[in-house]
Design a protein around this motif. Structure first.
Motif, PDB file in Angstrom:
ATOM      1  N   GLY A   1      -8.773  -3.238  14.807  1.00 34.23           N
ATOM      2  CA  GLY A   1      -8.928  -2.062  13.962  1.00 34.23           C
ATOM      3  C   GLY A   1      -8.092  -2.065  12.696  1.00 34.23           C
ATOM      4  N   THR A   2      -6.797  -2.442  12.810  1.00 37.61           N
ATOM      5  CA  THR A   2      -5.964  -2.349  11.612  1.00 37.61           C
ATOM      6  C   THR A   2      -5.592  -3.734  11.083  1.00 37.61           C
ATOM      7  OG1 THR A   2      -4.007  -2.231  12.998  1.00 37.61           O
ATOM      8  CG2 THR A   2      -4.898  -0.145  12.220  1.00 37.61           C
ATOM      9  N   THR A   3      -5.436  -3.810   9.772  1.00 41.50           N
ATOM     10  CA  THR A   3      -4.929  -5.027   9.159  1.00 41.50           C
ATOM     11  C   THR A   3      -3.457  -4.791   8.868  1.00 41.50           C
ATOM     12  OG1 THR A   3      -7.073  -5.403   8.179  1.00 41.50           O
ATOM     13  CG2 THR A   3      -5.248  -6.656   7.275  1.00 41.50           C
TER      14      THR A   3
ATOM     15  N   SER B   1       7.935   0.700   3.316  1.00 41.19           N
ATOM     16  CA  SER B   1       8.138   1.847   4.193  1.00 41.19           C
ATOM     17  C   SER B   1       7.607   1.535   5.579  1.00 41.19           C
ATOM     18  CB  SER B   1       7.445   3.074   3.617  1.00 41.19           C
ATOM     19  OG  SER B   1       6.133   2.741   3.260  1.00 41.19           O
ATOM     20  N   SER B   2       7.843   2.430   6.498  1.00 42.52           N
ATOM     21  CA  SER B   2       7.501   2.208   7.900  1.00 42.52           C
ATOM     22  C   SER B   2       6.015   1.915   8.080  1.00 42.52           C
ATOM     23  CB  SER B   2       7.887   3.453   8.703  1.00 42.52           C
ATOM     24  OG  SER B   2       7.646   3.216  10.058  1.00 42.52           O
ATOM     25  N   GLY B   3       5.711   0.893   8.851  1.00 41.31           N
ATOM     26  CA  GLY B   3       4.330   0.580   9.173  1.00 41.31           C
ATOM     27  C   GLY B   3       3.616  -0.275   8.139  1.00 41.31           C
ATOM     28  N   CYS B   4       4.346  -0.811   7.161  1.00 42.48           N
ATOM     29  CA  CYS B   4       3.671  -1.575   6.118  1.00 42.48           C
ATOM     30  C   CYS B   4       3.469  -3.029   6.515  1.00 42.48           C
ATOM     31  CB  CYS B   4       4.431  -1.483   4.800  1.00 42.48           C
ATOM     32  SG  CYS B   4       5.945  -2.421   4.827  1.00 42.48           S
ATOM     33  N   GLY B   5       3.990  -3.429   7.680  1.00 41.92           N
ATOM     34  CA  GLY B   5       3.720  -4.787   8.152  1.00 41.92           C
ATOM     35  C   GLY B   5       4.871  -5.768   8.023  1.00 41.92           C
ATOM     36  N   LYS B   6       6.065  -5.288   7.726  1.00 48.43           N
ATOM     37  CA  LYS B   6       7.215  -6.189   7.555  1.00 48.43           C
ATOM     38  C   LYS B   6       7.539  -6.923   8.851  1.00 48.43           C
ATOM     39  CE  LYS B   6       9.902  -2.687   6.772  1.00 48.43           C
ATOM     40  NZ  LYS B   6       9.143  -1.437   6.857  1.00 48.43           N
ATOM     41  N   THR B   7       7.681  -6.140   9.931  1.00 42.90           N
ATOM     42  CA  THR B   7       8.029  -6.756  11.207  1.00 42.90           C
ATOM     43  C   THR B   7       6.946  -7.730  11.637  1.00 42.90           C
ATOM     44  OG1 THR B   7       9.298  -4.833  11.885  1.00 42.90           O
ATOM     45  CG2 THR B   7       8.520  -6.265  13.630  1.00 42.90           C
ATOM     46  N   THR B   8       5.712  -7.316  11.442  1.00 44.57           N
ATOM     47  CA  THR B   8       4.602  -8.188  11.827  1.00 44.57           C
ATOM     48  C   THR B   8       4.701  -9.533  11.116  1.00 44.57           C
ATOM     49  OG1 THR B   8       3.250  -6.224  12.137  1.00 44.57           O
ATOM     50  CG2 THR B   8       2.098  -8.328  11.990  1.00 44.57           C
ATOM     51  N   LEU B   9       4.955  -9.506   9.810  1.00 48.83           N
ATOM     52  CA  LEU B   9       5.049 -10.747   9.055  1.00 48.83           C
ATOM     53  C   LEU B   9       6.228 -11.591   9.555  1.00 48.83           C
ATOM     54  CD1 LEU B   9       3.989 -12.524   6.831  1.00 48.83           C
ATOM     55  CD2 LEU B   9       5.287 -11.200   5.157  1.00 48.83           C
TER      56      LEU B   9
ATOM     57  N   ASP C   1      15.497  -8.514  11.061  1.00 49.16           N
ATOM     58  CA  ASP C   1      14.623  -7.346  11.027  1.00 49.16           C
ATOM     59  C   ASP C   1      15.455  -6.069  11.059  1.00 49.16           C
ATOM     60  OD1 ASP C   1      12.591  -5.566  11.130  1.00 49.16           O
ATOM     61  OD2 ASP C   1      11.732  -6.270  13.020  1.00 49.16           O
ATOM     62  N   GLU C   2      15.641  -5.472   9.905  1.00 47.50           N
ATOM     63  CA  GLU C   2      16.429  -4.236   9.793  1.00 47.50           C
ATOM     64  C   GLU C   2      17.693  -4.292  10.642  1.00 47.50           C
ATOM     65  OE1 GLU C   2      14.398  -0.679   9.357  1.00 47.50           O
ATOM     66  OE2 GLU C   2      12.406  -1.561   9.211  1.00 47.50           O
ATOM     67  N   PRO C   3      18.537  -5.300  10.399  1.00 47.16           N
ATOM     68  CA  PRO C   3      19.681  -5.480  11.294  1.00 47.16           C
ATOM     69  C   PRO C   3      20.695  -4.347  11.206  1.00 47.16           C
ATOM     70  CG  PRO C   3      19.876  -6.910   9.398  1.00 47.16           C
ATOM     71  CD  PRO C   3      18.529  -6.281   9.311  1.00 47.16           C
TER      72      PRO C   3
HETATM   73  N1  LIG Z   1       0.809  -5.075  18.749  1.00 45.38           N
HETATM   74  C1  LIG Z   1       0.189  -4.264  17.869  1.00 45.38           C
HETATM   75  N2  LIG Z   1      -1.053  -3.801  18.136  1.00 45.38           N
HETATM   76  C2  LIG Z   1      -1.691  -3.003  17.262  1.00 45.38           C
HETATM   77  N3  LIG Z   1      -1.197  -2.619  16.083  1.00 45.38           N
HETATM   78  C3  LIG Z   1       0.037  -3.052  15.749  1.00 45.38           C
HETATM   79  C4  LIG Z   1       0.791  -3.883  16.629  1.00 45.38           C
HETATM   80  N4  LIG Z   1       1.983  -4.152  16.039  1.00 45.38           N
HETATM   81  C5  LIG Z   1       1.966  -3.503  14.866  1.00 45.38           C
HETATM   82  N5  LIG Z   1       0.800  -2.843  14.674  1.00 45.38           N
HETATM   83  C6  LIG Z   1       0.422  -2.059  13.504  1.00 45.38           C
HETATM   84  O1  LIG Z   1       0.595  -2.845  12.374  1.00 45.38           O
HETATM   85  C7  LIG Z   1       1.166  -2.097  11.333  1.00 45.38           C
HETATM   86  C8  LIG Z   1       2.441  -2.760  10.840  1.00 45.38           C
HETATM   87  O2  LIG Z   1       3.420  -2.701  11.840  1.00 45.38           O
HETATM   88  P1  LIG Z   1       4.880  -3.287  11.626  1.00 45.38           P
HETATM   89  O3  LIG Z   1       5.603  -3.155  12.907  1.00 45.38           O
HETATM   90  O4  LIG Z   1       4.771  -4.649  11.076  1.00 45.38           O
HETATM   91  O5  LIG Z   1       5.486  -2.294  10.569  1.00 45.38           O
HETATM   92  P2  LIG Z   1       6.931  -2.309   9.875  1.00 45.38           P
HETATM   93  O6  LIG Z   1       6.708  -2.504   8.458  1.00 45.38           O
HETATM   94  O7  LIG Z   1       7.826  -3.252  10.567  1.00 45.38           O
HETATM   95  O8  LIG Z   1       7.394  -0.807  10.137  1.00 45.38           O
HETATM   96  P3  LIG Z   1       8.851  -0.238  10.540  1.00 45.38           P
HETATM   97  O9  LIG Z   1       9.628  -0.123   9.293  1.00 45.38           O
HETATM   98  O10 LIG Z   1       8.503   1.111  11.101  1.00 45.38           O
HETATM   99  O11 LIG Z   1       9.446  -1.146  11.541  1.00 45.38           O
HETATM  100  C9  LIG Z   1       1.369  -0.692  11.854  1.00 45.38           C
HETATM  101  O12 LIG Z   1       0.290   0.083  11.427  1.00 45.38           O
HETATM  102  C10 LIG Z   1       1.333  -0.872  13.347  1.00 45.38           C
HETATM  103  O13 LIG Z   1       0.808   0.273  13.943  1.00 45.38           O
END
Ligand SMILES: Nc1ncnc2c1ncn2[C@@H]1O[C@H](COP(=O)(O)OP(=O)(O)OP(=O)(O)O)[C@@H](O)[C@H]1O
Ligand SMILES: [Mg+2]
Lengths: 362, 558
Positions: free
Chosen positions: A16-18, A38-46, A159-161
């Motif tokens: 569903g989400t990118t 900001s929160s949820g922009c994908g930093k942790t994911t990357l 990651d946000e240490p």
């Molecule tokens: N395992 C997962 N399954 C589904 N969606 C995910 C998963 N992990 C992250 N997401 C979605 O991917 C997007 C990016 O998440 P991410 O954790 O990378 O954000 P972030 O930039 O690290 O935010 P924060 O500052 O809050 O830590 C968010 O919309 C989150 O809901």
């Protein structure tokens, strides 16, 4: 050996989400690189993709010139510092730091020496036999930092240490991290949502929004020349005023008419084409304004409120319509502050006013 | 230049730690659970003579009163026991949780004690007390009162109710703990009295606990073998019939036994699915910041509550008290003489290197296997989402639904013939215990893993430790308490297993529970009591450890 990192058109889709959207970044050897957003922009994911905890949907990650897409996480030789410390609660400080060296099959003598050295560097030598629960948050985070550094990682990932620490500890550790990074010369990718931290600590910053990199550059460039309205609003305090393009000039500047009827000269941001009659947003940093009585080219405003913050003085000027404009003055002894209710003319300094396509949603 | 390893081939990725563990877990549960069940289902649809229709056995079952009566009987006793258990379990839990009556924790311990004592011991103890020549029956007969018979349906229902009401008691107690005092305060503030508050506010929040407790009582009653054999006489329930078909000429009528087993399995699986649905449907996911407080009831209420709760506990403990006393009494066959003796324990002592050793050894090995495999399966379920992990979750849940007697029959049918003639070996008993009790370890570790952040494990991976090493060095130490408490629960539940053991044991692999059963059948109540006491101690000790040193609540049992 520390290495350069290249992120080549990487995307990550969850159902569903990118979360990460076609990101390409080249990070040089020994560089301190920050992902800011900001929160949820994908930093942790990357970051987790780089560490190997998540497979990317598309694109390549290279360490040096080697594609590492299929290298499992435990063989990537990255050192990661987690937001919640992720300290091993059942191991002593020493054992925590020694863990990675043991895994690498190093001799006991080596381990002993290197762990001690590292613990001294983060000033925890005297606590090496403590268990994590007997440490403060700041001390725990230093253990984790030492644990990640002692293995001489190719890339250090953080990651946000500092986000779980109080302000004082945060400022303190921030400079410690930077100093250690410089000393080791390790390529570092640092994630934060704190823009001040990002500007202060990094060689270069990538500002992210909804999975995309919206601007990438050295801190000063990001701050002074935001390339999009998002960056202009996200980084630093800013006045963002809705306006209408009334006149475009050959030199790239334009005349922007504010809702209250007053106009000011702005420069269109490079790469954006603003035409006559188009709605736009002008940005003006609070510290880029001189206050005078009268004079041509200024904006007439009435001082509505003053906030005294010590080193700065924050003033709110009403321009007749819309949100008040914020102006800051340094809190020096010799500065003269107008009285509330008085009329002033606001003179933006040269090149300080930028016009962007579109309108900010308030 | 970088020290990163080169990418491994897809094959070596498949051969890494967790995929192999997953494969082993799936293979194990296939061979120990799915294949046996598949075989009895297959047998139940096979005609006894060639050419007969595949439903022949079922048609026979539902047309012969001898057979279908047993199904009706099973429903009668199980539903009655369920209703009665609710009627006494819910008030008992409410009283102990809400009123500051004396000895609350002692009452809880007593309830646990009745819960973990093997049901068939209780049944025989009741026969001694209330049977035709029973101690109490005679006492009352002497003063001209004739007590109702302990045999047949009423007796079975009576024993089941006392044996299984702790399901309701423990679940409702823990349900009450998760209700916030403010909920009750609000209702009282709006003018609702205690009774009304209970029925309109508290009870609806307890529905998940109540329905789960009720269905667990139902399943336990429906599948129990020992009690109805001892008390049933001519009143036969389904498990008794299965056992009868199975032992009457060994392996002679597995087809019929399988058909009955499938029917039993359908009922228990259905009940378990219903329980999951109801629990999910009624769940309000409340959590108490300030749990319900203790009240001081008025004198009359206190008196009535105390009489009820002490009376109940005394009644539930009576068979066990009887066992402890008669373990030290001289016996003359089924008649006990009021003379102190240790002779009964001689027999226990003589079993030290036989059934006693078997019991402890099989239980220990099975518990260890459960702890090891269960923790790994828990890790796969909690940490590696995906279809295979969901499948594993379902299979583990299913092993909870398969009654002991059904598993026993399935294993015999599957592993009776060479090359895998395992019936009668210690191995088959250990494997049966292992697969039956696996859910305890899995559940204990899964719930602990869900509270444990993944970061710690990822930190280890990140530092270069592979998945196997990370599991061993980081996950297992962090889960040690959950693993230990899961193992203690497994032990307590395995050591008193009767129904699968009865089907799977041979003379040399007999266990204490089977020996007690035999002694009871031969009318040697003194020896049976001594053995029973030994078994109760072995069951209760680990639980004592669990409650006192691991800080677990009694509620962890259900
Ligand atoms: N395992 C997962 N399954 C589904 N969606 C995910 C998963 N992990 C992250 N997401 C979605 O991917 C997007 C990016 O998440 P991410 O954790 O990378 O954000 P972030 O930039 O690290 O935010 P924060 O500052 O809050 O830590 C968010 O919309 C989150 O809901
Ligand atoms: Mg994050």
């Amino acid at each position: 050996m520390t290495t350069s990192v290249s992120i080549d058109n990487v995307s990550k889709e969850f159902s569903g989400t990118t979360a990460v959207d076609s990101v390409s970044i080249e990070i040089g050897q020994g560089e301190f690189f920050t992902l800011l957003g900001s929160s949820g922009c994908g930093k942790t994911t990357l970051l987790r993709i780089i560490a190997g905890f998540l497979p990317q949907t598309r694109g390549d990650i290279r360490f040096g010139d080697k594609i590492i897409n299929n290298v499992p996480a435990h063989q990537r030789n990255t050192g990661m510092v987690f937001q919640n410390y992720a300290i091993f609660p059942h191991l002593s400080v020493f054992e925590n730091v020694a863990y990675g060296l043991k895994v690498r099959g190093r001799s006991r003598g080596d381990i002993d020496r290197e762990v001690r050295q590292m613990l001294d560097l983060v000033r925890l030598g005297h606590l090496s036999h403590r268990l994590p629960r007997e440490l403060s948050g700041g001390q725990q985070q230093r253990v984790v930092l030492a644990r990640a550094m002692v293995i001489k990682p190719d890339v250090l990932l953080m990651d946000e240490p500092l986000s779980n620490l109080d302000t004082e500890m945060r400022l303190h550790l921030r400079s410690e991290i930077r100093a250690l990074q410089q000393q080791f010369g390790v390529t570092t990718i640092y994630v934060t949502h704190d823009q001040e931290e990002a500007l202060l600590i990094s060689d270069r910053v990538a500002v992210m929004s909804t999975g995309k990199v919206v601007q990438l550059g050295p801190p000063r460039e990001i701050y002074l020349q935001p390339s999009t309205l998002f960056v202009a609003s996200f980084i630093g305090d800013n006045n963002l005023l809705p306006a209408m393009v009334e006149e475009t000039r050959p030199d790239g500047s334009l005349l922007a008419r504010l809702p209250g009827g007053q106009a000011l000269i702005a420069h269109a941001v490079p790469g954006q084409k603003l035409s006559h009659g188009e709605a736009c947003t002008v940005s003006l940093r609070p510290q880029d304004v001189d206050l005078k009585q009268g004079g041509p080219g200024g904006l007439e405003g009435v001082l509505e409120d003053i906030q005294f913050l010590g080193n700065t003085i924050k003033m709110y000027f009403s321009l007749g319509e819309g949100k008040p404009v914020v102006v800051t003055l340094p809190g020096r002894h010799d500065v003269t502050i107008p009285t509330v209710g008085s009329k002033c003319t606001l003179h933006p300094s040269a090149h300080a006013v930028t016009a962007f396509e579109g309108v900010v949603s308030q | 230049m970088s020290s990163v390893a080169t990418a491994p081939s897809p094959l070596s990725r498949l051969l890494s730690f967790w995929p192999i563990v997953t494969l082993v877990a799936l293979a194990t549960s296939t061979f120990l659970l799915l294949l046996p069940v598949y075989n009895i289902v297959g047998l139940s649809f096979s005609g006894q003579e060639g050419g007969a229709g595949i439903f022949e056995n079922y048609i026979m079952f539902f047309s012969e009163p001898y057979y279908y009566r047993s199904l009706i009987n099973s429903f009668i006793v199980s539903i009655s026991a369920m209703v009665l258990a609710l009627l006494i379990g819910v008030p008992a839990a409410y009283i102990v949780s809400r009123y500051d009556i004396v000895g609350r924790s002692l009452i809880k311990t007593a309830v646990v004690l009745t819960f973990v004592s093997p049901p068939f011991i209780g049944s025989y103890s009741w026969v001694v007390l209330l049977g035709r020549k029973g101690v109490l029956s005679q006492m009352f007969a002497d003063v001209g009162i004739s007590l109702p018979s302990i045999y047949g349906a009423p007796g079975i229902i009576f024993v089941f109710t006392l044996q299984f009401f702790p399901f309701v008691f423990l679940l409702v107690s823990s349900g009450l703990k998760s209700i916030d005092q403010s909920v009750e305060d609000a209702a009282r503030n709006l003018g609702s009295g205690e009774g009304r508050t209970f029925f309109t506010v508290i009870a609806p929040l307890l529905l998940p606990s109540i329905t789960t407790g009720a269905l667990l009582v139902f399943i336990a009653s429906f599948t129990d073998l020992g009690t109805p054999i001892i008390l049933g006489e001519r009143f036969r329930v389904l498990p008794v019939l299965i056992y009868g078909e199975f032992v009457n000429d060994f392996g002679g009528r597995p087809v019929l036994a399988s058909t009955l087993a499938v029917l039993l399995l359908i009922v228990t699986t259905g009940a378990l699915l219903l329980q999951r649905r109801l629990a999910a449907r009624f769940s309000y996911a409340t959590s108490a910041i300030r749990p319900l407080t203790l009240q001081s009831p008025g004198p009359l209420k206190r008196f009535l509550a105390s009489v009820f709760i002490y009376g109940l506990v005394l009644l539930a403990l009576l068979p066990m008290i009887n066992i402890v006393i008669s373990a030290f009494l001289k016996s003359n066959g089924p008649v006990l003489v009021a003379k102190f003796t240790l002779a009964n324990f001689d027999k226990v002592w003589r079993m030290a290197d036989g059934p006693l050793l078997n019991t402890v050894m099989f239980t220990t090995i099975a518990t260890a296997m459960c702890a090891i495999m269960g923790t790994m399966i828990a890790y796969i379920i909690a940490r590696r989402s995906g279809r295979i992990s969901a499948l594993l979750d379902t299979v583990v849940m299913f092993s909870y639904a398969v009654p002991g007697i059904v598993l026993g029959v399935g294993l015999v049918v599957t592993y009776h013939n060479p090359p895998l003639a395992l019936t009668g070996t210690p191995l088959i008993l250990i494997l049966a215990y292992f697969i039956r009790r696996l859910p305890f370890s899995v559940r204990s570790s899964v719930s602990s893993l869900q509270q444990l952040s993944r970061d710690t494990e990822e930190a280890s991976i990140n530092l270069g430790a592979g998945p196997g090493r990370t599991f061993l060095k980081i996950t297992v130490p962090l889960l040690s308490m959950a693993i230990l408490s899961g193992a203690l629960l497994t032990w307590s539940n395995t050591i008193r297993e009767l129904s699968a053991t009865l089907v799977l044991q041979s003379g040399s692999t007999t266990t204490i529970s089977v020996e007690i059963f035999n002694e009871v059948a031969n009318g040697n109540f003194g020896t049976a009591s001594a053995l029973g006491m030994t078994l109760i101690v072995l069951t209760f000790l680990p639980l004592l450890l669990l409650f006192t040193f691991l800080g677990k609540n009694e509620e962890a049992l259900v």
